[in-house]
Scaffold this motif. Structure first.
Motif, PDB file in Angstrom:
ATOM      1  N   SER A  41      29.610  54.702  23.780  1.00 31.86           N
ATOM      2  CA  SER A  41      30.313  55.191  24.765  1.00 31.86           C
ATOM      3  C   SER A  41      31.440  55.928  24.229  1.00 31.86           C
ATOM      4  O   SER A  41      32.420  56.562  24.962  1.00 31.86           O
ATOM      5  CB  SER A  41      30.660  54.352  25.764  1.00 31.86           C
ATOM      6  N   GLU A 269      19.220  62.373  29.630  1.00 27.63           N
ATOM      7  CA  GLU A 269      20.510  62.565  29.100  1.00 27.63           C
ATOM      8  C   GLU A 269      20.420  62.083  27.474  1.00 27.63           C
ATOM      9  O   GLU A 269      21.022  62.676  26.664  1.00 27.63           O
ATOM     10  CB  GLU A 269      21.624  61.597  29.850  1.00 27.63           C
ATOM     11  N   TYR A 273      21.199  63.944  23.759  1.00 24.21           N
ATOM     12  CA  TYR A 273      21.828  63.275  22.596  1.00 24.21           C
ATOM     13  C   TYR A 273      21.091  63.269  21.475  1.00 24.21           C
ATOM     14  O   TYR A 273      21.535  63.362  20.321  1.00 24.21           O
ATOM     15  CB  TYR A 273      22.253  61.602  23.030  1.00 24.21           C
TER      16      TYR A 273
ATOM     17  N   LYS C  43      19.631  56.357  41.207  1.00 26.41           N
ATOM     18  CA  LYS C  43      19.485  56.222  39.879  1.00 26.41           C
ATOM     19  C   LYS C  43      20.315  56.361  38.793  1.00 26.41           C
ATOM     20  O   LYS C  43      20.393  55.937  37.573  1.00 26.41           O
ATOM     21  CB  LYS C  43      18.254  57.379  39.530  1.00 26.41           C
ATOM     22  N   ARG C  44      21.683  57.300  39.341  1.00 23.68           N
ATOM     23  CA  ARG C  44      22.712  57.378  38.234  1.00 23.68           C
ATOM     24  C   ARG C  44      23.855  56.424  38.353  1.00 23.68           C
ATOM     25  O   ARG C  44      24.859  56.414  37.931  1.00 23.68           O
ATOM     26  CB  ARG C  44      23.236  58.745  38.336  1.00 23.68           C
ATOM     27  N   ARG C  45      23.356  55.423  39.365  1.00 20.65           N
ATOM     28  CA  ARG C  45      24.357  54.434  39.918  1.00 20.65           C
ATOM     29  C   ARG C  45      25.659  54.742  40.228  1.00 20.65           C
ATOM     30  O   ARG C  45      26.636  54.284  40.092  1.00 20.65           O
ATOM     31  CB  ARG C  45      24.598  53.382  38.610  1.00 20.65           C
ATOM     32  N   GLN C 127      26.823  62.267  36.685  1.00 22.96           N
ATOM     33  CA  GLN C 127      26.305  61.957  35.639  1.00 22.96           C
ATOM     34  C   GLN C 127      25.889  60.530  35.784  1.00 22.96           C
ATOM     35  O   GLN C 127      26.027  59.665  36.433  1.00 22.96           O
ATOM     36  CB  GLN C 127      27.671  61.932  34.594  1.00 22.96           C
ATOM     37  N   ASN C 128      25.097  60.442  34.680  1.00 23.33           N
ATOM     38  CA  ASN C 128      24.560  58.955  34.627  1.00 23.33           C
ATOM     39  C   ASN C 128      25.515  58.100  34.376  1.00 23.33           C
ATOM     40  O   ASN C 128      26.714  58.230  33.775  1.00 23.33           O
ATOM     41  CB  ASN C 128      23.360  58.921  33.353  1.00 23.33           C
ATOM     42  N   TYR C 129      25.206  56.638  34.671  1.00 23.58           N
ATOM     43  CA  TYR C 129      26.248  55.688  34.619  1.00 23.58           C
ATOM     44  C   TYR C 129      26.601  55.442  33.076  1.00 23.58           C
ATOM     45  O   TYR C 129      27.839  55.312  32.882  1.00 23.58           O
ATOM     46  CB  TYR C 129      25.189  54.103  34.707  1.00 23.58           C
ATOM     47  N   GLU C 130      25.779  55.488  32.213  1.00 26.24           N
ATOM     48  CA  GLU C 130      26.516  55.642  30.751  1.00 26.24           C
ATOM     49  C   GLU C 130      27.454  56.838  30.157  1.00 26.24           C
ATOM     50  O   GLU C 130      28.469  56.564  29.686  1.00 26.24           O
ATOM     51  CB  GLU C 130      25.221  55.675  29.478  1.00 26.24           C
ATOM     52  N   TRP C 131      27.062  57.957  30.947  1.00 21.69           N
ATOM     53  CA  TRP C 131      28.068  59.226  30.495  1.00 21.69           C
ATOM     54  C   TRP C 131      29.455  58.782  31.477  1.00 21.69           C
ATOM     55  O   TRP C 131      30.488  58.881  30.807  1.00 21.69           O
ATOM     56  CB  TRP C 131      27.569  60.455  31.203  1.00 21.69           C
ATOM     57  N   LYS C 133      30.624  56.147  31.958  1.00 21.79           N
ATOM     58  CA  LYS C 133      31.247  55.010  31.261  1.00 21.79           C
ATOM     59  C   LYS C 133      31.980  55.520  30.076  1.00 21.79           C
ATOM     60  O   LYS C 133      32.986  55.165  29.600  1.00 21.79           O
ATOM     61  CB  LYS C 133      30.081  54.028  30.678  1.00 21.79           C
ATOM     62  N   ALA C 134      31.581  56.591  29.332  1.00 18.76           N
ATOM     63  CA  ALA C 134      32.135  57.225  28.223  1.00 18.76           C
ATOM     64  C   ALA C 134      33.533  57.978  28.674  1.00 18.76           C
ATOM     65  O   ALA C 134      34.310  58.132  27.802  1.00 18.76           O
ATOM     66  CB  ALA C 134      31.118  58.166  27.597  1.00 18.76           C
TER      67      ALA C 134
END
Lengths: 817, 177, 341
Positions: A41, A269, A273, C43-45, C127-131, C133-134
């Motif tokens: 992240s 996504e 990457y 789905k993207r939380r 955006q997705n959860y991971e994005w 989070k970043a």
């Protein structure tokens, strides 16, 4: 010919239209577990600690892997072994894999990712090549040519400065080509399992099973003979499935440790990457021309934003300077290229690999030159078109060249002379040309073995099985294989079964990249089929008492050319041959001709032959809003021979489509948050919604012309078509925009806001353009001086150290693709 | 693990009972619980069209349909387009005219095109473009897809009123295989 | 594959039942109709409701009825709306807006009520959860800051529903139903210029219907700016409606901009300036400038914000020219990639 050149349903079409093609994610195995990757992240950091204990304890989780499980690095090129399946001590971009969870289902694996605690120690981030050039520390990698420069090269073929001095005009322009990505509709997927013998099998959506095979053996430290890689049909590749990938290594390791099948399917996504797509490239073109349009010399400088890993980047760097000489006569040429590391997903090969960027610059600059010299751009190009069977300044051997005819065909079709500079304000047409390899002349790792091998097994039924390591990525390679074999043996394509892309079953083909498969596999297939035909002919000749050379193989029969009724069924011919020789199996292989280049870097660019394309694009541009509409594209492609015309047309139109996406909307861009608040550096929008690719409503009409002059180097005369037709479209759009409203957009994508900025600049009395303002000063290394053939050169650099002949170490550093 | 839900639905004209994890979408149920992997996925967010199926006569994106909402409904997937051992005319023309390259988006396009022809037996090029505008293809540039749909319109024999009933008609383009 | 989080699913058969369920349950319950907005968000939380109340079995939400105007049930799909001849003939802006929502299969799924309640959109949020989070998340979900404008105290996510500006321009009202009763409000009153708290709907209320008034003598148009001919949400939507006298004088007019703020923007002064005028080029140009003036797009959608701001007047111009009766088909084809006539 009965099959070649005739429109024919491709051999794998039925499976595709019935939904029966088994893509990697369609493989469902008993006891199969599911894998998800935890990705970094943060954009650049030391990994201080990875604590997976909570994830391991999560119900349904079978295994958690971290960088400790993958100590051995890998990478597609021998000189860039810089990747670990999971980060060992460093992450280099947001999305870099850090840990993997294997669980009973994908949702459980996903939920467990959040239970892995990772402690990072942030490092300075590099978002732009200029930042990477400005700061040697921290180094993104501990290898490379200097600081954060991955690769820097300087090559000269003849005295370019003298050539500029001789010129009537010297043009200098800078261009920028934004990065973009493949966006195959199929997301990368892989399934690994141990077969009943305990050996590892990987099914993967890969374009390069042979290279994945080698990478797995290395990084997992397993005997290569105990690893089987099966390339499933790819749901689109475009270069994006050409590297060995983290997820492939991870599921293999997990399958070995758990002795259960393990699947991973990336989400969209994650595909962004993985990337390895088009490099963003800043370019400087300097061209000397005489008043008649002839070029005296050319200098090209490129700066590539490589992203966080090497990938094919060394080859990409050379490719930005390799093919300029293949289209037009250029007596003196200098190329300087530099690839830097940044904290973004790695860049690599996308359709056209490294060449679209510089082709964009070259073809726009030619348009500017034509205008200044008051020569029609089509005429200018016709004057300077390269000649067939010549060796270029940089030692590329040109075979047949249909470029002049491409230009004539496309200008006729588009009624160019009546329309160029004659359309009303807001409408315009633009022309550009290009060339591309029909397969890279050298393999990725140095070896003297064939690039493609085909085995045939002939059955008493008359059925033939053709084995080849080539990978079907949608381009129709299975159809080429079957078509070539069926043509030579005179049987129906349905009588031939293609078994492809399986490292246990099929002889090596290096992979579906560099537009190499039709030419190389096709030649290997023809050789194998001819060898089989010879055996059958010998047996039939004896049986019928007809000289073997008089026998014809057609319509599933082998018969006397002079008495067509005298003959046997093909199946009988197989039986006769089997009785005479034993089991009938033959092989064929193909090795490209040796390159004429002997200098370091000369491994990138050589090809058995080159394809050529010319395109005309029509645009409407609204001067008020800058809105661009492309109603029509005409394209002519020098294919040598179209083996199966609808497939060839599909490659041409698909290339035009992808090119228009790059020209008008697609961009892989990144966002830094305000530095005082955040260290984040993220992909701007890794989604199919916000990464804009053209829909059916955005696609213009395309008029395709195929120029067919069979090239003796290709199978039945065929050259490549998968990549070349993409190349001329982007500069043709830019040239058309200029014709329409009189402003130059010297970068892609060409968007309405840039057009308005250029119009504003024009209105303010500034240069009527939008594009980069300049090219940075880069400390180029000593230039390798390679005298061109017409100055008595033999392909060596005069200032390069003596090359070791036995070990060929310099060649391994050249690493083409 | 949460207990599975159990529903009955009709898939490709067959009544089927299926049990699945309750969070699953129709896409996941088809692929993972019914082993009908012809329906593809490229984003799972409604951004590509690869997962299109016909649900009660309407083409929809199966990635955004809750499995629990499919009880007693009718689903047609790419596996259900061929009838009586014959490919649907669209499958024939897609195969013959280069409309399927990698083939990954193909099931979604076929389903959308079938729904179009069922509703408008003689669509114009513009109607075809529009009807297929929710399906991304990265291989073809769409042109051969349009042509394949058009080739499936022009039938040499008089067609019945509904395209679904015309699958027995002659193949529109002569194919070798 | 992106997976939904686990949730509890309830399927009422009537509005009353749905309203009672909604009144009964905790705050983390959401309604789902077409699912085309909520399920990607789940789905993207971005939205993680514990319970979903599915409206697809509620037949009374799926009708379109004639009366004094037109009443459209909230669960009528956009495709069904487009097939309705009254909508096509009498409410052009709504028809053109609905026809440009997303894609054909998504219009078969998405409903008018869902479009009215569409979550506000932002490139830092969708955006997705991971994005997310970043970037350490944002104030709309799991975070504290608005990354579009870090000094902003409110979320700047964008109102992105195509039909909303059209419904406003057409003077539509909606019915909100709860266990306690029903109320009818103008569409404009449903929205608040706040990216998080963008709806005035109470948590226990269900949007059950949209009412379009009789609009004799009115003409309307909707123009959408987006990169591609399909899929994309608007990054600018211009709805305009006007009633003209027989000799071409504007008696009444509305101009509403979408996708430039967290709520639709009613350009009242620009519309007011048209009243009593003929739709000459000058009058149109002045109204277009007036309408564009207050717009403050932010850098959280596709295209650069300066360019989006700059072309607002062009799009208002297109809409008003179409209302005037100009043949806009060529412009439509170039801008929308469709004729929409």
């Amino acid at each position: 010919m009965n099959i070649i050149g005739k429109p024919r349903r491709r051999v794998d079409a039925r499976a595709k239209v019935t939904g029966q093609t088994k893509f990697a994610d369609d493989i469902m195995l008993p006891r199969m577990l599911h894998c998800k990757l935890l990705r970094s992240s943060v954009p650049h950091a030391r990994v201080v600690r990875v604590d997976a204990s909570r994830a391991v304890a999560h119900p349904g989780v079978h295994l958690v892997l971290t960088g400790r499980d993958f100590p051995i690095p890998y990478g597609i090129l021998p000189v860039s072994q810089d990747e670990h399946a999971l980060a060992t001590d460093r992450v280099r971009f947001v999305g870099d894999p850090v840990a993997a969870v294997i669980a009973r289902d994908e949702l459980t694996a996903f939920e467990a990712l959040d239970l892995i605690d990772v402690e990072y120690e942030p490092l300075r981030t590099f978002a732009d090549p200029l930042e990477s050039l400005a700061h040697d520390e921290p180094r993104v990698h501990e290898y490379g040519d200097a600081g954060n420069i991955h690769k820097i090269v300087s090559l000269a073929f003849g005295d370019v400065d003298a050539a500029f001095a001789r010129a009537d005009h010297v043009f200098e322009d800078t261009f920028f080509y934004q990065g973009n990505t493949h966006l195959p509709i199929e997301q990368h997927a892989a399934v690994a399992a141990l077969d009943p013998d305990g050996k590892l099998v990987l099914w993967s959506s890969t374009q390069t099973p042979h290279y994945v095979h080698r990478a797995l053996a290395k990084t997992l430290a397993l005997p290569a003979a105990h690893i089987r890689v099966i390339a499933t049909p790819n749901g689109g590749g475009f270069g994006g499935k050409s590297d060995p990938f983290h997820h492939e290594v991870v599921v293999c390791k997990a399958a070995v440790l758990l002795d259960r099948p393990v699947k991973i399917c990336l989400n969209r996504e994650e595909v962004f990457y993985c990337h390895r797509g088009r490099h963003p490239v800043l370019m400087h073109f300097k061209t000397g021309v005489r008043n008649d349009g002839s070029i005296t010399g050319l200098q090209v400088r490129t700066l590539l934003d490589g992203g966080a890993y090497g990938s094919y980047g060394v080859a990409s760097t050379f490719y930005t300077g390799a093919l300029q000489t293949v289209t037009y006569q250029i007596p003196a040429y200098r190329f300087q290229g530099c690839r830097v590391f940044t904290n973004k997903p790695p860049c690599g090969p996308k359709r056209g690999h490294g060449t679209p960027q510089s082709r964009f610059g070259q073809e726009i600059q030619l348009d500017k030159i034509a205008e200044r010299l008051a020569i029609d751009p089509a005429d200018l190009r016709l004057r300077i078109v390269e000649q067939p069977d010549t060796l270029t300044a940089n030692y590329l051997r040109i075979g047949t060249i249909g470029l002049a005819e491409c230009i004539r065909r496309v200008t006729d079709a588009a009624d160019w002379r009546a329309r160029f500079r004659r359309l009303p304000m807001g409408q315009g047409v633009g022309l550009a040309c290009s060339s591309y390899l029909s397969g890279a002349g050298l393999p990725i790792y140095w070896n003297d073995m064939p690039h493609s091998g085909v085995q045939l097994k002939l059955d008493r039924s008359g059925g033939v099985t053709a084995f080849c390591g080539a990978t079907e990525i949608g381009q129709g390679s299975d159809d080429v294989l079957v078509g070539c074999v069926a043509e030579v043996l005179g049987i129906d394509p349905m009588d031939v079964r293609a078994v492809t892309g399986d490292t246990d079953l099929t002889p090596v083909d290096l992979g579906s990249y560099s537009s190499r498969v039709t030419l190389m596999m096709g030649n290997a297939a023809i050789q194998a089929a001819e060898r089989a035909r010879d055996r059958l002919a010998e047996a039939v000749s004896k049986k019928l008492g007809v000289p073997a050379e008089r026998l014809v193989f057609a319509e599933r029969r082998v018969f006397d050319a002079e008495h067509p009724d005298t003959g046997v069924a093909f199946s009988e011919a197989v039986c006769l041959a089997e009785a005479m020789f034993g089991t009938i199996g033959t092989t064929g292989s193909y090795t490209p001709p040796r390159s004429a280049a002997r200098f370091k870097g000369g491994g990138v660019g050589p090809s058995p032959t080159y394809s050529y394309s010319a395109a005309i694009v029509e645009v409407h541009v609204d001067a008020q809003t800058g809105w661009i509409d492309v109603p029509r594209v005409w394209i002519a492609h020098d294919i040598g021979r179209a083996l199966n015309p609808p497939l060839v047309r599909g490659q041409v139109e698909g290339s035009v489509y992808m090119a228009l996406g790059e020209a008008l909307m697609e961009e892989q861009t990144f966002r830094r948050l305000p530095p005082r608040l955040s260290n984040a550096l993220v992909h701007k929008y890794p989604s199919m919604l916000e990464y804009k690719s053209p829909t059916s409503l955005d696609m213009p009409e395309v008029f395709t012309e195929l120029v067919e002059h069979p090239d003796p180097r290709g199978p039945f005369g065929a050259k490549e078509v998968g990549q070349g037709p993409l190349l001329p479209v982007m500069p043709a759009v830019a040239n058309a925009v200029y014709d329409a409203i009189g402003v130059r957009i010297d970068e892609v994508p060409i968007t309405p806001d840039k057009i308005l900025k250029a119009l504003d600049a024009k209105a303010a009395g500034k240069p009527a353009r939008f594009g980069p303002s300049g090219f940075p000063d880069i400390a180029w290394p000593e230039t390798l001086q390679v005298p061109p053939p017409w100055e008595g050169g033999d392909g060596h650099a005069i200032n390069e150290r003596e090359r070791k002949s036995a070990g060929r170490t310099p060649a391994t550093k050249v690493v083409p693709s | 693990m949460t207990p599975h839900v159990h529903i009955r639905l009709t898939v490709n004209d067959e009544a089927i009972d299926v049990a699945f994890a309750p969070y699953k979408t129709l896409l996941e149920v088809l692929r993972e619980d019914l082993n009908l992997c012809g329906t593809k996925h490229g984003c799972e967010l409604g951004e590509c069209g690869a997962c299109a199926v016909i649900l009660d006569d309407q083409p929809v994106l199966s990635c955004l349909v809750l499995g629990v909402e499919c009880s007693e409904r009718r689903v047609t997937t790419v596996e259900g387009l061929a009838t009586d051992g014959r490919l649907h005319p669209l499958q024939q023309t897609f195969a013959d005219l280069g409309a399927a390259q990698c083939g990954y988006c193909t099931p979604g396009f076929l389903v959308m095109a079938k729904a179009l022809l069922d509703e408008h037996p003689h669509p114009t090029r513009d109607q075809i473009r529009e009807a297929l505008s929710g399906n991304l293809c990265r291989c073809t540039g769409y042109q051969q897809i349009f042509e394949a749909v058009e080739a499936a319109i022009v039938q040499p024999v008089t067609r019945p009123a509904r395209a679904t009933a015309s699958t027995a008609s002659a193949r529109p383009v002569k194919a070798r295989s | 594959m992106m997976r939904l989080p686990s949730f509890r699913y309830r399927a009422p058969r009537t509005v009353r039942e749905a309203a009672e369920m909604l009144a009964d349950t905790s705050a983390d319950t959401m309604l789902v109709a077409g699912g085309t907005d909520l399920l990607p968000n789940m789905k993207r939380r971005q939205q993680v409701p514990a319970t979903l109340i599915g409206l697809r079995n509620v037949a009374e939400l799926r009708g379109i009825s004639n009366g004094e105007g037109l009443t459209v049930g909230a669960a009528v799909t956009l495709a069904a709306l487009l097939r309705n001849t009254d909508v096509r003939a009498g409410y052009t802006a709504l028809w053109q807006a609905a026809a440009q929502v997303a894609t054909p299969p998504l219009r078969n799924m998405g409903t008018i009520g869902g479009n009215l309640c569409l979550d506000t959109r932002c490139n830092y949020y969708d955006q997705n959860y991971e994005w997310r989070k970043a970037i350490d998340f944002c104030m709309k979900k799991d975070g504290a800051i608005c990354w579009v404008a870090p000094s902003s105290s409110r979320c700047l996510a964008v109102s992105s529903a195509d039909t909303v500006p059209a419904l406003l321009a057409l003077g539509a009202t909606i019915t909100l139903t709860s266990a306690d009763g029903i109320r009818q409000i103008p569409v404009a009153s449903l929205y608040r210029n706040d990216g998080i708290d963008y709806l005035t709907r109470a948590p226990e209320e269900i949007v059950t219907a949209v009412h379009l008034p009789r609009l004799d003598g009115w003409r309307s148009a909707y123009w959408k700016l987006r990169r591609r001919g399909a899929f994309d949400f608007p990054v600018l939507g211009v709805a305009a409606a006007a009633r003209l006298t027989a000799d071409g004088l504007v008696e009444s007019a509305r101009i509403v901009l979408g996708a430039i703020a967290s709520s639709p923007l009613d350009a009242q002064s620009a519309a007011g300036g048209l009243v009593g005028q003929r739709l000459t080029d000058d009058v149109i140009a002045r109204a277009a400038d007036d309408a564009a003036q207050p717009a403050r797009p932010m850098d959280n959608t596709d295209f650069t914000l300066h360019w989006r701001k700059r072309v607002i007047r062009d799009f208002v111009n297109y809409a008003l020219r179409e209302i005037r009766g100009d043949d806009m088909r060529d412009v439509r084809r170039r801008v929308a990639r469709q004729m929409l006539m």
